[in-house]
Design a protein around this motif. Structure first.
Motif, short mmCIF file in Angstrom:
data_model
loop_
_atom_site.label_atom_id
_atom_site.label_comp_id
_atom_site.label_asym_id
_atom_site.label_seq_id
_atom_site.Cartn_x
_atom_site.Cartn_y
_atom_site.Cartn_z
N GLN A 45 29.87 -35.25 -12.88
CA GLN A 45 28.56 -34.93 -13.44
C GLN A 45 27.47 -34.99 -12.37
OE1 GLN A 45 27.64 -33.78 -16.39
NE2 GLN A 45 29.78 -33.67 -16.99
N THR A 46 27.57 -35.98 -11.49
CA THR A 46 26.60 -36.10 -10.40
C THR A 46 26.66 -34.89 -9.48
OG1 THR A 46 26.78 -38.51 -10.49
CG2 THR A 46 25.83 -37.56 -8.50
N ALA A 47 27.88 -34.47 -9.15
CA ALA A 47 28.04 -33.31 -8.27
C ALA A 47 27.51 -32.04 -8.93
CB ALA A 47 29.51 -33.13 -7.89
N TYR A 48 27.76 -31.86 -10.22
CA TYR A 48 27.24 -30.69 -10.93
C TYR A 48 25.73 -30.73 -11.04
CZ TYR A 48 31.70 -28.65 -12.26
OH TYR A 48 32.92 -28.05 -12.23
N THR A 100 16.13 -23.12 -5.75
CA THR A 100 16.23 -21.80 -5.11
C THR A 100 15.58 -20.74 -5.98
OG1 THR A 100 18.27 -22.47 -4.02
CG2 THR A 100 17.81 -20.11 -4.12
N VAL A 101 15.88 -20.75 -7.26
CA VAL A 101 15.31 -19.74 -8.15
C VAL A 101 13.81 -19.97 -8.32
CG1 VAL A 101 15.32 -18.90 -10.54
CG2 VAL A 101 17.46 -19.29 -9.35
N GLY A 102 13.40 -21.24 -8.37
CA GLY A 102 11.98 -21.54 -8.54
C GLY A 102 11.13 -21.09 -7.36
N SER A 103 11.70 -21.11 -6.19
CA SER A 103 10.94 -20.70 -5.01
C SER A 103 11.62 -19.53 -4.32
CB SER A 103 10.78 -21.87 -4.06
OG SER A 103 12.04 -22.36 -3.68
N ILE A 104 12.02 -18.54 -5.11
CA ILE A 104 12.80 -17.41 -4.59
C ILE A 104 12.00 -16.60 -3.58
CG2 ILE A 104 12.19 -15.81 -6.43
CD1 ILE A 104 15.63 -16.18 -4.75
N ARG A 105 10.68 -16.53 -3.74
CA ARG A 105 9.88 -15.76 -2.78
C ARG A 105 9.92 -16.42 -1.40
NH1 ARG A 105 4.43 -14.32 -6.21
NH2 ARG A 105 5.46 -12.87 -7.65
N THR A 106 9.82 -17.74 -1.38
CA THR A 106 9.87 -18.46 -0.10
C THR A 106 11.25 -18.33 0.53
OG1 THR A 106 8.28 -20.04 -1.00
CG2 THR A 106 9.44 -20.68 1.01
N LYS A 155 21.52 -17.23 2.41
CA LYS A 155 22.85 -17.69 2.83
C LYS A 155 22.89 -19.22 2.90
CE LYS A 155 24.14 -13.55 5.32
NZ LYS A 155 24.52 -12.93 6.56
N GLN A 156 21.78 -19.81 3.33
CA GLN A 156 21.72 -21.27 3.39
C GLN A 156 21.79 -21.86 1.98
OE1 GLN A 156 18.15 -22.42 5.37
NE2 GLN A 156 19.19 -23.79 6.78
N ALA A 157 21.07 -21.28 1.04
CA ALA A 157 21.08 -21.77 -0.34
C ALA A 157 22.47 -21.61 -0.96
CB ALA A 157 20.04 -21.03 -1.17
N ILE A 158 23.10 -20.48 -0.69
CA ILE A 158 24.45 -20.24 -1.21
C ILE A 158 25.43 -21.24 -0.62
CG2 ILE A 158 26.38 -18.60 -1.20
CD1 ILE A 158 24.27 -16.36 -1.46
N ALA A 159 25.32 -21.50 0.68
CA ALA A 159 26.22 -22.47 1.33
C ALA A 159 26.02 -23.87 0.75
CB ALA A 159 25.99 -22.48 2.83
N HIS A 160 24.77 -24.25 0.52
CA HIS A 160 24.48 -25.57 -0.06
C HIS A 160 25.04 -25.67 -1.48
CE1 HIS A 160 22.53 -29.41 -0.11
NE2 HIS A 160 21.75 -29.09 -1.14
N TYR A 161 24.88 -24.59 -2.25
CA TYR A 161 25.42 -24.55 -3.62
C TYR A 161 26.95 -24.64 -3.61
CZ TYR A 161 26.43 -22.81 -8.31
OH TYR A 161 26.91 -22.66 -9.58
N SER A 177 28.12 -28.13 -2.95
CA SER A 177 27.98 -28.95 -4.15
C SER A 177 29.12 -28.67 -5.14
CB SER A 177 26.64 -28.68 -4.83
OG SER A 177 25.58 -29.00 -3.98
N LEU A 178 29.49 -27.41 -5.26
CA LEU A 178 30.59 -27.07 -6.17
C LEU A 178 31.93 -27.57 -5.66
CD1 LEU A 178 29.78 -23.47 -7.43
CD2 LEU A 178 29.46 -25.66 -8.60
N ILE A 179 32.11 -27.62 -4.35
CA ILE A 179 33.36 -28.16 -3.80
C ILE A 179 33.49 -29.64 -4.14
CG2 ILE A 179 34.51 -28.77 -1.62
CD1 ILE A 179 33.52 -26.05 -0.53
N LYS A 180 32.38 -30.38 -4.05
CA LYS A 180 32.42 -31.79 -4.43
C LYS A 180 32.73 -31.95 -5.91
CE LYS A 180 29.27 -33.27 -0.80
NZ LYS A 180 27.92 -33.74 -0.48
N ALA A 181 32.15 -31.09 -6.74
CA ALA A 181 32.42 -31.14 -8.18
C ALA A 181 33.88 -30.81 -8.47
CB ALA A 181 31.50 -30.18 -8.92
N TYR A 182 34.41 -29.82 -7.77
CA TYR A 182 35.82 -29.45 -7.94
C TYR A 182 36.74 -30.60 -7.53
CZ TYR A 182 40.28 -27.13 -7.16
OH TYR A 182 41.60 -26.81 -7.19
N ASP A 183 36.45 -31.23 -6.40
CA ASP A 183 37.26 -32.36 -5.94
C ASP A 183 37.22 -33.51 -6.95
OD1 ASP A 183 37.96 -30.98 -3.67
OD2 ASP A 183 36.48 -31.98 -2.38
N SER A 184 36.05 -33.75 -7.53
CA SER A 184 35.95 -34.79 -8.55
C SER A 184 36.78 -34.44 -9.78
CB SER A 184 34.49 -35.00 -8.96
OG SER A 184 33.75 -35.49 -7.90
N GLY A 185 36.78 -33.17 -10.15
CA GLY A 185 37.59 -32.73 -11.28
C GLY A 185 39.07 -32.87 -11.03
#
Length: 153
Positions: free
Chosen positions: A55-58, A68-74, A82-88, A91-99
């Motif tokens: 849950q923490t990872a998600y 990212t969506v809130g400040s999409i213009r910036t 690409k940086q935002a996608i890599a960070h996301y 985070s999903l890899i950590k959630a997957y590992d926890s699962g």
């Protein structure tokens, strides 16, 4: 409250029936209950910890998306997609590992619970056979005690 009352009634009823039908076999079967309780408790603690990590990872992944969506213009003006996608993705890899770890803990936990339950059945049937031969128990009493103790526990 209703579930608690049901579990208490099952516990009391199962052991009352077991002690009435065959007290000696019931005492022998009581030796396996602490192992059963410990394995279920350990499994519950482990799974709850793993679920909390997931849950923490998600939530971290959701925060990344929200920011990212809130400040999409910036993000777009600095070409940070690409940086935002890599960070996301991280985070999903950590959630997957926890699962995966939660699934592994659940599998080992259920395996240990089933092992203890099957060993309890084996002990009860073996000792029940001895009780039939030596103490005059009947097969029905042995089966009744086995199911009463395992249902009550």
């Amino acid at each position: 409250v209703g579930n608690f009352i049901q579990l208490i009634a099952t516990f009391v009823g199962g052991f009352v029936i077991a002690f009435v039908k065959g007290w000696l076999l019931t005492f022998v079967m009581l030796s396996s209950i602490p192992l059963f309780v410990l394995s279920v408790a350990f499994m519950g603690i482990l799974i709850s910890k793993m679920a909390s990590r997931g849950q923490t990872a998600y939530s971290v992944a959701a925060t990344v998306v929200e920011q990212t969506v809130g400040s999409i213009r910036t993000v777009a003006s600095f070409t940070g997609e690409k940086q935002a996608i890599a960070h996301y993705n991280n985070s999903l890899i950590k959630a997957y590992d926890s699962g995966v770890q939660a699934g592994l803990a659940s599998g080992f936990g259920m395996g240990s619970v089933m092992l203890i339950m099957m060993c309890s059945y084996a002990l009860a049937i073996w000792f029940g056979g001895k009780m039939i031969l030596e103490k005059g128990y009947t097969g029905g009493e042995v089966i009744n005690v086995i199911f009463s103790v395992l249902t009550g526990s």
